[in-house]
Every structure is written in C-alpha cells, then in structure tokens.
Design a protein around this motif. Sequence first.
Motif, PDB file in Angstrom:
ATOM      1  N   ASP A   1       0.694  -1.387  -0.214  1.00 28.35           N
ATOM      2  CA  ASP A   1       0.028  -0.053  -0.010  1.00 28.35           C
ATOM      3  C   ASP A   1       0.686   1.192  -0.083  1.00 28.35           C
ATOM      4  O   ASP A   1       0.554   2.181  -0.492  1.00 28.35           O
ATOM      5  N   SER A   2       1.955   1.121   0.563  1.00 23.32           N
ATOM      6  CA  SER A   2       2.863   2.344   0.746  1.00 23.32           C
ATOM      7  C   SER A   2       3.877   2.313  -0.476  1.00 23.32           C
ATOM      8  O   SER A   2       4.602   3.456  -0.608  1.00 23.32           O
ATOM      9  N   SER A   3       4.103   1.269  -1.171  1.00 22.05           N
ATOM     10  CA  SER A   3       5.006   1.297  -2.290  1.00 22.05           C
ATOM     11  C   SER A   3       6.594   1.695  -1.698  1.00 22.05           C
ATOM     12  O   SER A   3       7.407   1.973  -2.267  1.00 22.05           O
ATOM     13  N   TYR A   4       6.694   0.990  -0.391  1.00 23.62           N
ATOM     14  CA  TYR A   4       7.923   1.309   0.027  1.00 23.62           C
ATOM     15  C   TYR A   4       8.551  -0.292   0.499  1.00 23.62           C
ATOM     16  O   TYR A   4       7.840  -1.010   0.944  1.00 23.62           O
ATOM     17  N   ALA A   5       9.828  -0.077   0.165  1.00 20.33           N
ATOM     18  CA  ALA A   5      10.663  -1.479   0.404  1.00 20.33           C
ATOM     19  C   ALA A   5      11.843  -1.138   0.870  1.00 20.33           C
ATOM     20  O   ALA A   5      12.517   0.005   0.700  1.00 20.33           O
ATOM     21  N   PHE A   6      12.413  -1.827   2.041  1.00 18.73           N
ATOM     22  CA  PHE A   6      13.764  -1.293   2.644  1.00 18.73           C
ATOM     23  C   PHE A   6      14.782  -2.466   2.842  1.00 18.73           C
ATOM     24  O   PHE A   6      13.907  -3.807   2.807  1.00 18.73           O
ATOM     25  N   GLY A   7      15.804  -2.453   2.884  1.00 22.82           N
ATOM     26  CA  GLY A   7      16.585  -3.799   3.175  1.00 22.82           C
ATOM     27  C   GLY A   7      17.988  -3.665   2.372  1.00 22.82           C
ATOM     28  O   GLY A   7      18.586  -2.387   2.381  1.00 22.82           O
ATOM     29  N   GLY A   8      18.580  -4.660   2.072  1.00 23.10           N
ATOM     30  CA  GLY A   8      19.986  -4.721   1.489  1.00 23.10           C
ATOM     31  C   GLY A   8      20.321  -5.962   0.924  1.00 23.10           C
ATOM     32  O   GLY A   8      19.684  -7.047   0.704  1.00 23.10           O
ATOM     33  N   LEU A   9      21.399  -5.921   0.034  1.00 25.89           N
ATOM     34  CA  LEU A   9      22.099  -6.940  -0.599  1.00 25.89           C
ATOM     35  C   LEU A   9      22.976  -7.880  -0.010  1.00 25.89           C
ATOM     36  O   LEU A   9      23.830  -7.284   0.829  1.00 25.89           O
ATOM     37  N   ALA A  10      22.555  -9.027   0.125  1.00 29.92           N
ATOM     38  CA  ALA A  10      23.318  -9.909   0.818  1.00 29.92           C
ATOM     39  C   ALA A  10      24.885 -10.022   0.115  1.00 29.92           C
ATOM     40  O   ALA A  10      24.845 -10.056  -0.909  1.00 29.92           O
ATOM     41  N   LEU A  11      25.997 -10.334   0.795  1.00 27.09           N
ATOM     42  CA  LEU A  11      27.147 -10.346   0.155  1.00 27.09           C
ATOM     43  C   LEU A  11      28.277 -11.123   0.781  1.00 27.09           C
ATOM     44  O   LEU A  11      28.413 -11.085   2.063  1.00 27.09           O
TER      45      LEU A  11
END
Length: 388
Positions: free
Chosen positions: A140-150
């Motif tokens: 609903d918020s069009s929001y994603a957060f996070g990161g790329l595993a490395l």
Amino acid sequence: MKPFAHAHATHPDAHMALALAAAQIEAQRQTSGLQPTLGWLYFCDGFAPQAEALLAELRQRWPGVAWVGAAGPGICASGVEYFDEPALALMLAELPADQFRVFSGTRPLAGWPAELLQVHADPATIDLQELIAELAAQTDSSYAFGGLALGRYGGVQLADGVWRGGLSGVAFGSGLRVLSRVSQGCQPLGVERRISACDGNLLLELDGLPALDCLLQDLALPVLSQPGELREALPRFRKTLAGISPVGKTQKSAGRGYGAEVLVRHLVGIDPGRRGVAIGDQLQVGQRLSFCERNPEAARRDLLRICTELRAEGEEQPPADGGPAIAGALYISCAGRGGPHFGAPSAEAQWVQHGLGDVPLVGFFAGGEIAHANLYGYTGVLTVFMRS
C-alpha cells in the motif's frame, strides 16, 4: 507491542556463537515475557556454510518462530560492529501472526495485504532494481527497505529457509507502525546540473557542456585532453561518484549532503573522444546530476538527523504503558561505511545508538541498500518498530 529481545556474540564455532546469543535472549525473555513469532538473524560471511544448521537450531530453540536474515562481510547490533569476524546477531519480536508474512521465490506475497516490506537480495540477480520496484508496488505504501547479501559464498539469505539468488524477506501489515529513513554518506563537489545528452550509461553533456569538462571543473583540475594527462587524473576519478535525481526533481539538501531522492553511482570510465563520463547506471535526459565524494562528516550529520527524526516521531505518540517508544530497530549500512569510514571501530553503530537511544537493534553491512523501492550505495537505512 513488547520491546524486542536482541543479542550478539562472536566465537570461532557458529553454534557456540548462537548458544551465547541465545542465553542473552532467554535472560531478556524472563524479564519481559516475550513470546516471539518473528526473528532476524544476521551473520558474518564466514558462517554462511553453516546457515542451514544454524536455522535448524533456531527452530529447535524457538519453535513456531519465522526467521529472516542475511549474511554480509559485517554485522551490527546496538553500539557494536563485527567485520570479518565469526559473529552473529539476532533479534526476536512478538508480532501478531496476521501482521507479517515471510516471502521468497517459492512463497510469493500472492496478494497478501502488505503495508511495506523488508527485502534481502542477491546482488547478482538479473534486473534487480526492476524486481524490487515490482515487489514494492504490491504494498500500500510502495515502500521497500533492506539490503543486498554479500560474501564469498554468494548472497545467502534466510526466509524460513536458506536461499541463494533472487529476493526474499518479510512483509508487514498496516496494523504495525513501522518507520524507515535512508541516510546518505556523500557530499556534492560542485553544482547540480541537468543531463542534456547521454547514450545509455555514457554521460555526454550537462547543461549543454561536455560532461568530462564539468567533472574536471568540479575536481579543480585543468582541462585535460592528452591520454597521459588523463591517466594522471585517474586516482581522482576513482574516488569520485555521481549523485543522480529522477527527471523533474531537484536534489534536496540534508545539511550539506544529499536527500533521499538522490541515488549515488560509481564512475566506471571516461570517453576522451566524446568528452563523456561513463556512470554505473542507465541515464536519462532531464535527470539532475552532481559529482560527489564520500564524506564521513556529512554521513555522520545525516545519520544523526534521521535518528533524531525517528526518535521524535515516536515520542509524538508514546505507548500507553509509558515504556520506551521504540520496540526494536533494523540498521542496514553499506559495506563501504562502518566504523573505519567513521574513524574508529564500531563508530557508526555507536552514532546510531547515540542518536536513537539504547534500543534493541540488529543489522548487517550490505553490498547495496534498499529504501523507497530503490537501490542505493554508501547509505544507511534505519527502520524502527513503534510501540503502541
């Protein structure tokens, strides 16, 4: 919502590290009565070969808990960082079962009513930016957060299983109050200009002027044209980045740094014949661009800014029991930041703790950060869960 339980530990043996952290968790649960339903595990890349065994042990220790997480070259917890050490950090939360859903390539969201979501991803995934945007569009918020595993063992992720490749994570429902901010780590070297000509990722003109000449001007270098002269300037070019804003948007300043709308990308080459500069992303005429560099002081200021904003927003609606406003937090930072970039071991995590307060927090250092459904670089993404 009860405060989350969190712990971190280092030990050459992965299971001993988990046992040390589990003892800390159980001590906190005896006080709080926490009955966890969702957990996060972040671990340094050296533990990646034991990921399956660690997940099995987590399930045995806390039956019924859903698990997400990732591996990286470093991890962080409240006030501490571990880089290239045998270490892990975990956090457990008691969230209503209808307010979160773990997803992966084999378990898509499939219309689940998500408000926002956390994403872990493999940086080698094809069309990664597009896939992140598609996932965010399902919320609903069009929001994603996070990161790329490395790491040396690929982009290892946890999502009720161990995954390599693709995307996974956890979606949250509208019944939770989750706030997220992105902190930039770069500072402009010169003025912002409009891209007036480009060819794919090759920047040709800014405000009608040759892009290479604009870069040299911002670096206070003379106009260079001979191959030998340009080779001498390469060390300066390698330290320089490009901050890009979408078409129709002007870069907003956060202090003297960048706002969240700016995506920082590497310079990947120059074209002396066309007086062009190659950028590590596809370009569009009309975008705004300024050359920039990593700046620890700008990063520190912006980090404290977002911590202050989140803390103040939480205090506007304090929990009914008068306890802490923040139940727990996640912090995902660029592997190119961390304590060394801020001048001392664990300095970045300590600045977060200073600005946000002594709240349960875990996270990792990533190969790229995700916020506003975009891929960032050299940033920190801080997300907090507010108590009601």
